[in-house]
Design a protein around this motif. Structure first.
Motif, PDB file in Angstrom:
ATOM      1  N   GLN A 118      37.159  10.415   4.061  1.00 53.01           N
ATOM      2  CA  GLN A 118      35.912  11.164   4.227  1.00 53.01           C
ATOM      3  C   GLN A 118      35.388  11.029   5.646  1.00 53.01           C
ATOM      4  O   GLN A 118      34.938  12.009   6.256  1.00 53.01           O
ATOM      5  CB  GLN A 118      34.882  10.638   3.235  1.00 53.01           C
ATOM      6  N   ARG A 119      35.469   9.817   6.189  1.00 52.56           N
ATOM      7  CA  ARG A 119      34.990   9.594   7.555  1.00 52.56           C
ATOM      8  C   ARG A 119      35.806  10.373   8.567  1.00 52.56           C
ATOM      9  O   ARG A 119      35.269  10.909   9.535  1.00 52.56           O
ATOM     10  CB  ARG A 119      35.050   8.101   7.886  1.00 52.56           C
ATOM     11  N   GLN A 120      37.119  10.435   8.326  1.00 53.01           N
ATOM     12  CA  GLN A 120      37.974  11.177   9.242  1.00 53.01           C
ATOM     13  C   GLN A 120      37.570  12.645   9.270  1.00 53.01           C
ATOM     14  O   GLN A 120      37.498  13.263  10.325  1.00 53.01           O
ATOM     15  CB  GLN A 120      39.438  11.043   8.816  1.00 53.01           C
ATOM     16  N   GLU A 121      37.278  13.198   8.093  1.00 53.91           N
ATOM     17  CA  GLU A 121      36.855  14.587   8.014  1.00 53.91           C
ATOM     18  C   GLU A 121      35.505  14.774   8.697  1.00 53.91           C
ATOM     19  O   GLU A 121      35.287  15.756   9.419  1.00 53.91           O
ATOM     20  CB  GLU A 121      36.777  15.016   6.544  1.00 53.91           C
ATOM     21  N   SER A 132      21.563  13.616   0.326  1.00 54.63           N
ATOM     22  CA  SER A 132      21.337  13.352   1.755  1.00 54.63           C
ATOM     23  C   SER A 132      19.882  13.585   2.131  1.00 54.63           C
ATOM     24  O   SER A 132      19.325  12.867   2.973  1.00 54.63           O
ATOM     25  CB  SER A 132      22.260  14.230   2.604  1.00 54.63           C
ATOM     26  N   LEU A 133      19.246  14.571   1.501  1.00 55.40           N
ATOM     27  CA  LEU A 133      17.828  14.832   1.770  1.00 55.40           C
ATOM     28  C   LEU A 133      16.948  13.775   1.115  1.00 55.40           C
ATOM     29  O   LEU A 133      15.926  13.369   1.679  1.00 55.40           O
ATOM     30  CB  LEU A 133      17.454  16.227   1.258  1.00 55.40           C
ATOM     31  N   GLN A 134      17.335  13.325  -0.062  1.00 53.37           N
ATOM     32  CA  GLN A 134      16.590  12.249  -0.727  1.00 53.37           C
ATOM     33  C   GLN A 134      16.637  10.984   0.117  1.00 53.37           C
ATOM     34  O   GLN A 134      15.665  10.220   0.172  1.00 53.37           O
ATOM     35  CB  GLN A 134      17.164  11.998  -2.110  1.00 53.37           C
ATOM     36  N   PHE A 181      18.980  18.917   8.604  1.00 49.74           N
ATOM     37  CA  PHE A 181      19.812  18.856   7.402  1.00 49.74           C
ATOM     38  C   PHE A 181      21.227  18.386   7.753  1.00 49.74           C
ATOM     39  O   PHE A 181      21.807  17.516   7.099  1.00 49.74           O
ATOM     40  CB  PHE A 181      19.858  20.244   6.756  1.00 49.74           C
ATOM     41  N   GLY A 182      21.816  18.970   8.822  1.00 49.74           N
ATOM     42  CA  GLY A 182      23.165  18.593   9.219  1.00 49.74           C
ATOM     43  C   GLY A 182      23.269  17.126   9.602  1.00 49.74           C
ATOM     44  O   GLY A 182      24.232  16.441   9.243  1.00 49.74           O
ATOM     45  N   SER A 236      24.792  11.516   8.267  1.00 49.39           N
ATOM     46  CA  SER A 236      24.355  10.141   8.062  1.00 49.39           C
ATOM     47  C   SER A 236      24.666   9.670   6.643  1.00 49.39           C
ATOM     48  O   SER A 236      25.048   8.518   6.432  1.00 49.39           O
ATOM     49  CB  SER A 236      22.853  10.022   8.317  1.00 49.39           C
ATOM     50  N   PHE A 237      24.528  10.589   5.674  1.00 47.10           N
ATOM     51  CA  PHE A 237      24.792  10.236   4.279  1.00 47.10           C
ATOM     52  C   PHE A 237      26.283  10.024   4.042  1.00 47.10           C
ATOM     53  O   PHE A 237      26.683   9.073   3.369  1.00 47.10           O
ATOM     54  CB  PHE A 237      24.268  11.331   3.354  1.00 47.10           C
ATOM     55  N   LEU A 238      27.111  10.918   4.592  1.00 48.58           N
ATOM     56  CA  LEU A 238      28.555  10.821   4.375  1.00 48.58           C
ATOM     57  C   LEU A 238      29.196   9.739   5.237  1.00 48.58           C
ATOM     58  O   LEU A 238      30.245   9.204   4.889  1.00 48.58           O
ATOM     59  CB  LEU A 238      29.218  12.164   4.685  1.00 48.58           C
TER      60      LEU A 238
END
Length: 419
Positions: free
Chosen positions: A157-160, A181-183, A258-259, A264-266
């Motif tokens: 996931q981090r690589q992506e 991610s918004l929460q 949002f982006g 930050s969430f991922l």
């Protein structure tokens, strides 16, 4: 340093890293008091770590079910459920460490074991949720596989995430993770609904053009942002909300925020437990725990236990494949022996058997698929693995390697009819 000596320590202490090296065990006072009370009230035959691991897992399952039923009214986790999860986190410290260490050693780039350890332990809820005590699997054995898979999933996931721009991530992220991610930003439900609507309008209006890669998607131009804001205003009004008059600049600001939230969430920043809390604070996160003088490293005993678990899995795998293999007819066994034992090519086998090469290829594929089906069933029921494409690929490689080793045995070089 010594290993943890008793049940009290095993369920209340945590590893401390300094410069990627384990330096000591840290005790959590609340967990120590919790397990001490339990031990004092229990019988002597209930002093085994395995017993208490199953006990706390059962408590966690029960409390999690109750939390889900109460989520609409109260939300959050119950104190008893949190205590159970923390006891299990302490219990699985060594297993998590060995999973992190093995992956760090296997990767070509230098990786910190402590980083991998933190990635894995954060996924504890997913690990203990997937464990099924009634299937006869050891929690430690299951957790070893689950932690390893969790680290691999995070790395993929981090690589992506590293490759993609924020605009590409907004196209790739799922609805569930977008909301999460918004929460994480601390937004209230009303604000989240506004961001989500803007995001949906963005995906409708702005998509990669022909020949443009999604991963490198650029910021929308002024005309596109205006079109997104127009659609947002219309959709907002059609949902019964007061008229909205946002413009392209507002949309740009929302989507930029949002982006960044999605990224930050991922791809959360990993913070060392021994890092100062702030620039003006000399204390460390570890200072929040009570310290003991129990200096200990992971011992040979733990290593041996893990090796026994791995050997047991290898033994089970071999039995499963052998059990499936003996059900093959003589022709199929002969075909496998010629291909894997004698090292003949499909063309050479077809010549000897006086048949077509595509027939040989199809029969070999069918034989491997039969073994794969048997191994997949075992993997699901015993190891609790989800059969995604990566796991299926790993199992196929395992079968291929096993067949080469199996048919390399001298006793298997003869034709099936001669044995």
């Amino acid at each position: 340093m010594r290993s943890r000596q008793n049940t009290l320590e095993i369920f209340s202490t945590f590893l401390c890293f300094e410069d990627d090296i384990i330096t000591r065990w840290i005790v959590d006072g609340r967990l120590r008091r919790s397990i001490q009370i339990c031990l004092e009230a229990s019988r002597k035959d209930e002093d085994s770590p395995r017993f208490w691991a199953l006990y706390w897992h059962q408590i966690w399952q029960s409390e999690s079910a109750s939390d889900r039923s109460r989520s609409n009214s109260t939300g959050g986790s119950s104190p008893r459920g949190k205590i159970a999860a923390n006891h299990l986190a302490a219990y699985l410290q060594e297993v998590c460490y060995w999973s992190a260490q093995k992956l760090a050693a296997d990767l070509s780039k230098k990786q910190l074991i402590s980083d991998f350890f933190q990635i894995a332990i954060i996924k504890l809820d997913r690990v203990i949720q997937g464990f099924k005590a009634d299937r006869g699997t050891e929690l430690k054995s299951y957790a070893s596989l689950a932690f390893t898979n969790a680290i691999k999933d995070t790395l993929r996931q981090r690589q992506e995430v590293e490759i993609c721009t924020d605009w590409a991530l907004l196209h790739k992220v799922s609805h569930k993770r977008a909301i999460e991610s918004l929460q994480q930003l601390g937004l209230n439900p009303e604000a989240i609904s506004v961001y989500i609507l803007a995001w949906e309008c963005f995906k409708t209006i702005y998509a990669p053009t022909s020949g443009q890669g999604l991963r490198k998607l650029d910021k929308p131009d002024v005309e596109t942002l205006t079109a997104i804001s127009d659609l947002f205003n219309r959709e907002r009004g059609s949902l019964g909300h007061p008229p909205a008059h946002c413009n392209g600049d507002t949309i740009l600001q929302w989507l930029t925020t949002f982006g960044a939230a999605v990224r930050s969430f991922l791809y959360p920043t990993i913070v060392s437990a021994s890092q100062p809390k702030s620039a003006s604070d000399n204390t460390e996160f570890l200072d929040d725990f009570e310290l003991t003088v129990q200096d200990s490293l992971l011992t040979q005993k733990i290593d041996q236990e893990d090796e026994i678990d791995r050997e047991d899995q290898r033994s089970q795998l071999q039995k499963i494949l052998l059990r499936a293999l003996v059900k093959f007819n003589v022709e199929s066994q002969r075909l496998l022996q010629m291909y894997y034992g004698q090292g003949l090519t499909q063309k050479e086998i077809a010549s000897q058997l006086e048949t077509k090469q595509y027939t040989v290829s199809r029969r070999l594929t069918n034989a491997r698929d039969t073994l794969l089906t048997a191994l997949c069933t075992w993997s699901q029921t015993t190891l609790h693995k989800t059969l995604d494409p990566i796991v299926m690929s790993d199992l196929s490689v395992t079968i291929e390697e096993w067949l080469k080793v199996h048919y390399s045995h001298p006793d298997l070089h003869a034709e099936p009819s001669q044995r």
